[in-house]
Every structure is written in structure tokens, then in C-alpha cells.
Design a protein around this motif. Sequence first.
Motif, PDB file in Angstrom:
ATOM      1  N   ASN A  68       8.289   1.833  -9.453  1.00 23.54           N
ATOM      2  CA  ASN A  68       8.704   0.462  -9.163  1.00 23.54           C
ATOM      3  C   ASN A  68       8.081   0.010  -7.853  1.00 23.54           C
ATOM      4  OD1 ASN A  68      10.313   0.297 -11.467  1.00 23.54           O
ATOM      5  ND2 ASN A  68      12.011   1.272 -10.425  1.00 23.54           N
ATOM      6  N   LEU A  69       6.751  -0.140  -7.857  1.00 18.64           N
ATOM      7  CA  LEU A  69       6.020  -0.549  -6.664  1.00 18.64           C
ATOM      8  C   LEU A  69       5.249  -1.829  -6.938  1.00 18.64           C
ATOM      9  CD1 LEU A  69       4.423   2.857  -5.597  1.00 18.64           C
ATOM     10  CD2 LEU A  69       6.474   1.812  -4.672  1.00 18.64           C
ATOM     11  N   THR A  70       4.956  -2.560  -5.887  1.00 18.07           N
ATOM     12  CA  THR A  70       4.110  -3.736  -6.024  1.00 18.07           C
ATOM     13  C   THR A  70       2.655  -3.297  -6.152  1.00 18.07           C
ATOM     14  OG1 THR A  70       3.707  -3.962  -3.654  1.00 18.07           O
ATOM     15  CG2 THR A  70       5.691  -5.045  -4.529  1.00 18.07           C
ATOM     16  N   LYS A  71       1.789  -4.216  -6.542  1.00 22.61           N
ATOM     17  CA  LYS A  71       0.365  -3.896  -6.663  1.00 22.61           C
ATOM     18  C   LYS A  71      -0.214  -3.467  -5.320  1.00 22.61           C
ATOM     19  CE  LYS A  71      -0.754  -6.742 -10.644  1.00 22.61           C
ATOM     20  NZ  LYS A  71      -1.618  -7.792 -11.180  1.00 22.61           N
ATOM     21  N   ASP A  72       0.217  -4.088  -4.244  1.00 23.46           N
ATOM     22  CA  ASP A  72      -0.263  -3.719  -2.912  1.00 23.46           C
ATOM     23  C   ASP A  72       0.169  -2.301  -2.537  1.00 23.46           C
ATOM     24  OD1 ASP A  72      -1.541  -6.148  -2.523  1.00 23.46           O
ATOM     25  OD2 ASP A  72       0.173  -7.040  -1.480  1.00 23.46           O
ATOM     26  N   GLU A  73       1.395  -1.940  -2.863  1.00 21.24           N
ATOM     27  CA  GLU A  73       1.873  -0.589  -2.570  1.00 21.24           C
ATOM     28  C   GLU A  73       1.113   0.450  -3.388  1.00 21.24           C
ATOM     29  OE1 GLU A  73       6.553  -1.285  -1.405  1.00 21.24           O
ATOM     30  OE2 GLU A  73       5.968  -1.388  -3.511  1.00 21.24           O
ATOM     31  N   ILE A  74       0.814   0.129  -4.650  1.00 22.07           N
ATOM     32  CA  ILE A  74       0.045   1.048  -5.492  1.00 22.07           C
ATOM     33  C   ILE A  74      -1.353   1.236  -4.922  1.00 22.07           C
ATOM     34  CG2 ILE A  74      -1.038   1.319  -7.772  1.00 22.07           C
ATOM     35  CD1 ILE A  74       1.489  -0.047  -8.939  1.00 22.07           C
ATOM     36  N   GLU A  75      -2.006   0.157  -4.508  1.00 22.28           N
ATOM     37  CA  GLU A  75      -3.359   0.250  -3.946  1.00 22.28           C
ATOM     38  C   GLU A  75      -3.338   1.047  -2.642  1.00 22.28           C
ATOM     39  OE1 GLU A  75      -7.316   0.149  -3.710  1.00 22.28           O
ATOM     40  OE2 GLU A  75      -6.108  -0.467  -5.417  1.00 22.28           O
ATOM     41  N   LEU A  76      -2.341   0.853  -1.807  1.00 22.72           N
ATOM     42  CA  LEU A  76      -2.211   1.618  -0.568  1.00 22.72           C
ATOM     43  C   LEU A  76      -2.055   3.109  -0.880  1.00 22.72           C
ATOM     44  CD1 LEU A  76      -1.942   1.736   2.500  1.00 22.72           C
ATOM     45  CD2 LEU A  76       0.506   1.338   2.210  1.00 22.72           C
ATOM     46  N   ASN A  77      -1.261   3.446  -1.879  1.00 23.36           N
ATOM     47  CA  ASN A  77      -1.094   4.845  -2.265  1.00 23.36           C
ATOM     48  C   ASN A  77      -2.404   5.438  -2.768  1.00 23.36           C
ATOM     49  OD1 ASN A  77       1.588   4.794  -1.579  1.00 23.36           O
ATOM     50  ND2 ASN A  77       2.332   4.525  -3.660  1.00 23.36           N
TER      51      ASN A  77
END
Length: 57
Positions: free
Chosen positions: A31-40
Motif C-alpha cells: 500500500n504505497l504511492t508511486k513515489d514511494e515505490i520508485e524511492l524503494n
Amino acid sequence: MDKLVINEKLIESYEINFGKGKAIVNEYSPNLTKDEIELNRMTVKNILAKVFGKNAV
């Protein structure tokens, strides 16, 4: 050792080549935003580069 149970849906699986080896990365949909996924993703790539050398990514 107990088997890892993953409840999230697999969204992407890819290989990263580094030197003579390769790693398979499986990404699951948390349950992450697209920005959080890209940061990961960038964090994982940076860690692999540090561990296996600059040619890792």
C-alpha cells in the motif's frame, strides 16, 4: 527455517546483472504511492551497487 508468506500481489519481476552474476528482484504491491515505490527501487539499486560494485546497475 519457516517459509516466507507473502500476501501482496506480485507486480514485477526482473533481473539485475552485475559483473559475472545476476540477481532476481520480485516486487510486490504494498500500500504505497508511486513515489514511494520508485524511492524503494532506487534504494535497492543503490544498495546492490555498493555491495557488488559500480557496474551492478
